[in-house]
Motif scaffolding. Structure first.
Motif, PDB file in Angstrom:
ATOM      1  N   LEU A  32      43.091  -8.028  -0.358  1.00  0.00           N
ATOM      2  CA  LEU A  32      41.889  -8.206  -1.166  1.00  0.00           C
ATOM      3  C   LEU A  32      41.948  -9.610  -1.752  1.00  0.00           C
ATOM      4  CD1 LEU A  32      39.282  -7.147  -2.475  1.00  0.00           C
ATOM      5  CD2 LEU A  32      40.693  -6.332  -4.377  1.00  0.00           C
ATOM      6  N   LEU A  33      40.993 -10.453  -1.336  1.00  0.00           N
ATOM      7  CA  LEU A  33      40.910 -11.830  -1.796  1.00  0.00           C
ATOM      8  C   LEU A  33      39.729 -11.956  -2.747  1.00  0.00           C
ATOM      9  CD1 LEU A  33      42.016 -11.748   1.267  1.00  0.00           C
ATOM     10  CD2 LEU A  33      41.669 -14.193   1.176  1.00  0.00           C
ATOM     11  N   VAL A  34      39.938 -12.657  -3.862  1.00  0.00           N
ATOM     12  CA  VAL A  34      38.898 -12.832  -4.859  1.00  0.00           C
ATOM     13  C   VAL A  34      38.694 -14.322  -5.099  1.00  0.00           C
ATOM     14  CG1 VAL A  34      38.197 -12.374  -7.248  1.00  0.00           C
ATOM     15  CG2 VAL A  34      39.540 -10.668  -5.999  1.00  0.00           C
TER      16      VAL A  34
ATOM     17  N   GLY B  79      33.355 -20.412 -12.502  1.00  0.00           N
ATOM     18  CA  GLY B  79      32.031 -20.965 -12.751  1.00  0.00           C
ATOM     19  C   GLY B  79      31.657 -22.133 -11.874  1.00  0.00           C
ATOM     20  N   GLY B  80      32.518 -22.510 -10.954  1.00  0.00           N
ATOM     21  CA  GLY B  80      32.237 -23.673 -10.117  1.00  0.00           C
ATOM     22  C   GLY B  80      31.578 -23.327  -8.797  1.00  0.00           C
ATOM     23  N   LYS B  81      31.062 -24.355  -8.146  1.00  0.00           N
ATOM     24  CA  LYS B  81      30.447 -24.219  -6.837  1.00  0.00           C
ATOM     25  C   LYS B  81      31.550 -24.097  -5.788  1.00  0.00           C
ATOM     26  CE  LYS B  81      27.732 -26.989  -3.561  1.00  0.00           C
ATOM     27  NZ  LYS B  81      27.388 -25.844  -2.779  1.00  0.00           N
ATOM     28  N   GLY B  82      31.386 -23.156  -4.863  1.00  0.00           N
ATOM     29  CA  GLY B  82      32.339 -23.067  -3.769  1.00  0.00           C
ATOM     30  C   GLY B  82      32.875 -21.680  -3.488  1.00  0.00           C
ATOM     31  N   LYS B  83      32.490 -20.678  -4.251  1.00  0.00           N
ATOM     32  CA  LYS B  83      33.005 -19.322  -4.032  1.00  0.00           C
ATOM     33  C   LYS B  83      32.498 -18.747  -2.707  1.00  0.00           C
ATOM     34  CE  LYS B  83      31.301 -18.264  -8.036  1.00  0.00           C
ATOM     35  NZ  LYS B  83      30.996 -19.581  -8.605  1.00  0.00           N
TER      36      LYS B  83
ATOM     37  N   THR C 298      40.393 -19.319  -8.631  1.00  0.00           N
ATOM     38  CA  THR C 298      39.386 -19.586  -9.645  1.00  0.00           C
ATOM     39  C   THR C 298      38.838 -20.989  -9.418  1.00  0.00           C
ATOM     40  OG1 THR C 298      40.545 -18.152 -11.195  1.00  0.00           O
ATOM     41  CG2 THR C 298      38.923 -19.666 -12.117  1.00  0.00           C
ATOM     42  N   ILE C 299      37.547 -21.064  -9.225  1.00  0.00           N
ATOM     43  CA  ILE C 299      36.884 -22.327  -8.934  1.00  0.00           C
ATOM     44  C   ILE C 299      36.142 -22.775 -10.196  1.00  0.00           C
ATOM     45  CG2 ILE C 299      35.147 -23.435  -7.482  1.00  0.00           C
ATOM     46  CD1 ILE C 299      35.954 -21.258  -5.345  1.00  0.00           C
TER      47      ILE C 299
END
Length: 153
Positions: free
Chosen positions: A2-4, A8-12, A134-135
């Protein structure tokens, strides 16, 4: 696994689609499910929808199911047919109350690898995840109220 991809950044979504592209390139069966998005923005199809369709990747959008919960339940029914399942904006759907946090436990026990994205991380997801990235933005042109076709949709 499971990858999360969160924060709040662009790129998820981009990170999730990069994972999907790598898996697809290795011959894995992949599904991209957009839990909170439709395939259209500003009156035209979004770029990722066009690209995934051209590649022949199975795609599901919120507009296909009417609610985030209906989409996720449908994905759970077919998940074993895939090697990788992307649930884009799943975390946001949890934050908005459309999906119960406990669903992440079901995702963690599925046969395929699962990627969830969204700008919210809750304790159940943090506990169940094998990877959390976390981005965070350092600088972003969105602050100037700019969106760029091809980069943002």
């Amino acid at each position: 696994m499971l990858l999360v991809y969160t924060g709040g950044g662009k790129g998820k979504t981009t990170a999730a689609l990069g994972t999907l592209l790598r898996a697809w390139g290795h011959g894995m069966r992949v599904l991209a499910a957009f839990v909170m998005k439709t395939p259209y923005y500003m009156g035209e199809e979004v770029g990722e929808y066009k690209a995934l369709r051209r590649l022949g990747v199975d795609v599901a959008y919120l507009s296909d199911f009417g609610s985030p919960l209906a989409l996720v339940e449908s994905v759970l029914e077919v998940a074993d047919s895939y090697d990788l399942v992307i649930l884009d904006e799943f975390n946001y759907a949890v934050r908005q109350g459309f999906i119960e946090p406990s669903y992440v436990k079901k995702l963690a026990t599925l046969k395929p690898h699962v990627v969830i994205t969204g700008n919210y991380l809750w304790p159940e997801a943090e506990e169940a995840a094998d990877l959390i990235s976390t981005i965070q933005p350092t600088k972003h042109y969105y602050n100037r109220r700019v969106a760029v076709k091809g980069l943002d949709w």
